[in-house]
Each structure stands twice: as C-alpha cells, then as structure tokens.
Design a protein around this motif. Structure first.
Motif, PDB file in Angstrom:
ATOM      1  N   LYS A 102      14.457  35.778   7.725  1.00  0.00           N
ATOM      2  CA  LYS A 102      14.994  34.566   7.875  1.00  0.00           C
ATOM      3  C   LYS A 102      14.508  33.502   9.366  1.00  0.00           C
ATOM      4  O   LYS A 102      14.119  33.103   9.506  1.00  0.00           O
ATOM      5  N   LEU A 103      15.425  33.770   9.897  1.00  0.00           N
ATOM      6  CA  LEU A 103      15.326  33.266  11.148  1.00  0.00           C
ATOM      7  C   LEU A 103      14.297  33.069  11.972  1.00  0.00           C
ATOM      8  O   LEU A 103      13.995  32.108  12.747  1.00  0.00           O
ATOM      9  N   GLN A 104      12.953  34.519  12.038  1.00  0.00           N
ATOM     10  CA  GLN A 104      11.806  34.536  12.645  1.00  0.00           C
ATOM     11  C   GLN A 104      11.036  33.509  11.707  1.00  0.00           C
ATOM     12  O   GLN A 104       9.819  33.040  11.973  1.00  0.00           O
ATOM     13  N   THR A 135      11.712  34.459  -1.293  1.00  0.00           N
ATOM     14  CA  THR A 135      13.029  35.019  -0.433  1.00  0.00           C
ATOM     15  C   THR A 135      14.407  35.682  -0.527  1.00  0.00           C
ATOM     16  O   THR A 135      14.660  35.026  -1.671  1.00  0.00           O
ATOM     17  N   ASN A 136      14.328  35.935   0.398  1.00  0.00           N
ATOM     18  CA  ASN A 136      15.759  36.522  -0.513  1.00  0.00           C
ATOM     19  C   ASN A 136      17.378  36.341   0.910  1.00  0.00           C
ATOM     20  O   ASN A 136      16.799  35.509   1.864  1.00  0.00           O
ATOM     21  N   ARG A 137      18.830  37.058   0.815  1.00  0.00           N
ATOM     22  CA  ARG A 137      19.582  36.940   2.067  1.00  0.00           C
ATOM     23  C   ARG A 137      18.825  36.374   2.858  1.00  0.00           C
ATOM     24  O   ARG A 137      19.058  36.106   4.102  1.00  0.00           O
ATOM     25  N   ARG A 138      18.053  37.461   3.839  1.00  0.00           N
ATOM     26  CA  ARG A 138      17.983  37.726   5.127  1.00  0.00           C
ATOM     27  C   ARG A 138      16.184  37.648   5.558  1.00  0.00           C
ATOM     28  O   ARG A 138      15.921  37.601   6.545  1.00  0.00           O
ATOM     29  N   ASP A 139      15.647  38.165   3.859  1.00  0.00           N
ATOM     30  CA  ASP A 139      13.971  37.881   4.719  1.00  0.00           C
ATOM     31  C   ASP A 139      13.502  36.979   3.852  1.00  0.00           C
ATOM     32  O   ASP A 139      13.765  36.764   2.862  1.00  0.00           O
ATOM     33  N   VAL A 140      11.853  36.590   4.998  1.00  0.00           N
ATOM     34  CA  VAL A 140      11.690  36.213   3.462  1.00  0.00           C
ATOM     35  C   VAL A 140      10.187  37.030   3.346  1.00  0.00           C
ATOM     36  O   VAL A 140       9.790  37.513   4.770  1.00  0.00           O
ATOM     37  N   GLN A 193       3.972  28.399   8.521  1.00  0.00           N
ATOM     38  CA  GLN A 193       2.680  28.621   9.057  1.00  0.00           C
ATOM     39  C   GLN A 193       2.166  30.488   9.358  1.00  0.00           C
ATOM     40  O   GLN A 193       1.378  30.894  10.053  1.00  0.00           O
ATOM     41  N   LEU A 194       3.575  31.148   9.911  1.00  0.00           N
ATOM     42  CA  LEU A 194       3.212  32.182   9.349  1.00  0.00           C
ATOM     43  C   LEU A 194       2.566  33.163   8.027  1.00  0.00           C
ATOM     44  O   LEU A 194       2.054  34.622   8.116  1.00  0.00           O
ATOM     45  N   ARG A 195       2.551  32.557   6.752  1.00  0.00           N
ATOM     46  CA  ARG A 195       2.324  32.788   6.012  1.00  0.00           C
ATOM     47  C   ARG A 195       0.989  33.996   5.687  1.00  0.00           C
ATOM     48  O   ARG A 195       0.865  34.672   5.379  1.00  0.00           O
ATOM     49  N   PRO A 196      -0.373  33.177   6.595  1.00  0.00           N
ATOM     50  CA  PRO A 196      -1.397  33.751   6.118  1.00  0.00           C
ATOM     51  C   PRO A 196      -1.638  34.808   6.956  1.00  0.00           C
ATOM     52  O   PRO A 196      -2.312  35.727   6.796  1.00  0.00           O
ATOM     53  N   SER A 197      -0.987  35.257   7.967  1.00  0.00           N
ATOM     54  CA  SER A 197      -0.973  36.396   8.130  1.00  0.00           C
ATOM     55  C   SER A 197      -0.340  36.740   7.664  1.00  0.00           C
ATOM     56  O   SER A 197      -0.190  38.722   7.614  1.00  0.00           O
TER      57      SER A 197
END
Length: 139
Positions: free
Chosen positions: A105-107, A68-73, A111-115
């Motif tokens: 990050k906001l989205q 994870t950074n400031r804006r994104d995973v 549960q999104l991790r597997p896809s």
C-alpha cells in the motif's frame, strides 16, 4: 521454455476479445488478443489467410478488479478461452486462467494500476493458453 520445432499441427483463428462486464478498455482487450497470438504461435498457424483455422479461439475477460487489504493493493484478472472447432463446430473446450498482482500500500499510486492490470492479464492468459495447449496435446 523448450521450443520444439515441429510442423504446425493446429491452426487457430483468434477472435476479438470479449469483455461482458466492461472492466477492461479497448487497449487491454487488443493486448490480450496479441498476447494470446504470441502464446499460441509456437503450436500452430495463427489466423490462416483463408479463415480456415482448425479452431476458433474466443477470449473473454471475466473479471478485472482492484482490492485493498491491510497491507497491499491488489489487481486481479480472470480470463476464459473458448475453443470451438471450425467451421461452425460447437464449443470444444473451455480453459481459464486467473492471476493477482500485489503492491504494498505504501508504494501504490493510481498510475500504477494500468501496468498491474497488464501484468495480471498476461499471467492469466498464459495460464489459460498453457491449459489449452496441454488439452489439445491430449486429444
């Protein structure tokens, strides 16, 4: 891409996928093997019934991680394909591929991790198998 239909020049025996760091579960490993089969099928016969493939291909999941950074995973995946000549030949070629998938990050939801893992894995395998095919073509 452009599919050129020529007689299969090569045959591949696709081995089970390794995961030395235990980052991926069995589902992801078997998906990598299936996806690799799909990538290589246009270029040769896959898993000949008599196990007399010209090449054995071992896939390895070298890395599968989330950061994870400031804006994104982001989820990153790195794979390696180890090609050896059959029967019993030594390692003939190594190719690798790496890919990162990002979500703001906001989205992001756990549960999104597997896809995301699946998407990163497929992109990494695609890169490694394109490299493999182009190296074989130069042999």
């Amino acid at each position: 891409g452009i599919r050129v239909h020529t007689a299969p020049k090569a045959s591949f025996e696709i081995k089970a996928v390794g995961d030395p760091e235990h980052h991926a579960g069995p589902a992801l490993r078997s998906h990598m093997r299936d996806f690799l089969v799909d990538q290589l099928r246009p270029f040769g016969e896959i898993d000949p019934s008599d196990h007399r493939g010209m090449y054995a291909v071992d896939g390895v999941i070298k890395n599968l991680s989330q950061a994870t950074n400031r804006r994104d995973v982001e989820v990153s995946c790195a794979v390696q394909l180890i090609v050896s000549r059959q029967p019993g030949g030594g390692v003939f070629m190594l190719t690798s591929g790496e890919a990162t998938v990002q979500k703001p990050k906001l989205q992001w939801r756990p549960q999104l991790r597997p896809s995301m893992e699946l998407e990163a894995l497929e992109a990494a395998v695609r890169g490694a198998s394109e490299d493999l095919v182009s190296q074989l073509a130069r042999q």
